[in-house]
Design a protein around this motif. Sequence first.
Motif, PDB file in Angstrom:
ATOM      1  N   GLU A 176       0.837  -1.205   0.000  1.00 31.38           N
ATOM      2  CA  GLU A 176       0.000   0.000   0.000  1.00 31.38           C
ATOM      3  C   GLU A 176       0.873   1.256   0.000  1.00 31.38           C
ATOM      4  O   GLU A 176       1.884   1.336   0.703  1.00 31.38           O
ATOM      5  N   GLN A 187      -5.758  -1.644  -5.748  1.00 31.40           N
ATOM      6  CA  GLN A 187      -6.279  -2.598  -4.746  1.00 31.40           C
ATOM      7  C   GLN A 187      -7.553  -3.265  -5.244  1.00 31.40           C
ATOM      8  O   GLN A 187      -7.731  -4.473  -5.099  1.00 31.40           O
ATOM      9  N   PHE A 232      -1.929  -8.411   1.312  1.00 29.70           N
ATOM     10  CA  PHE A 232      -1.924  -6.950   1.459  1.00 29.70           C
ATOM     11  C   PHE A 232      -0.960  -6.538   2.563  1.00 29.70           C
ATOM     12  O   PHE A 232      -1.023  -7.052   3.681  1.00 29.70           O
TER      13      PHE A 232
END
Length: 198
Positions: A125, A156, A167
Amino acid sequence: MKKQLKVVVTGGPGGGKTTALDLFRRELCDQLAIVPEAATVLFSGGITRSSNEPVLKNVQKAIFSLQQNLEDIQKNKYPNRLLVCDRGTLDGLAYWPGTEENFFQEVNSNFENEIVRYDAVIFFESAAASGHDISSNNPVRNETSKQAAELDQKLQDIWSRHPHYYFVGSSESFVRKIMFGIMTIENVINRHNKENGN
């Protein structure tokens, strides 16, 4: 013949993906081959970014094709190594100025064909998602923090549809991100070996 494993490392700009790949390379050395990011190869070679829609589409189609070919080059050059891809063919969907359907028409493929190219996805991320600075020394990156956060969310949404999606949140320390990434790659290898009775 034993199936060659292929893992995508992706995420929004400023997620630490490039640094992670450098460390993966050092840690796992002769066990893996890195597939370079197609967009960086293209933009470093003299193609400039544009907001013109037809040009944007041409650029994304070129990146899509180049990504496939770079994967094939590394696959054939290192048949006994795990392939770790710096982004995958589906990343272009987040940058595409039209619909998902239009993207697949233009690249002559579909979502299912592209998602099964990869055995697992590790998503880093973007730091922009939690409001942190994403400035870097990458000369081909030009996104603002707001654009990076939006791209991160789009990516995502695309990659989380993979059955083996891992993730790594931006709130994690960078060292933890890397450790998680290496552990995930090891888990993918172990799962593959188990399924193939090795």
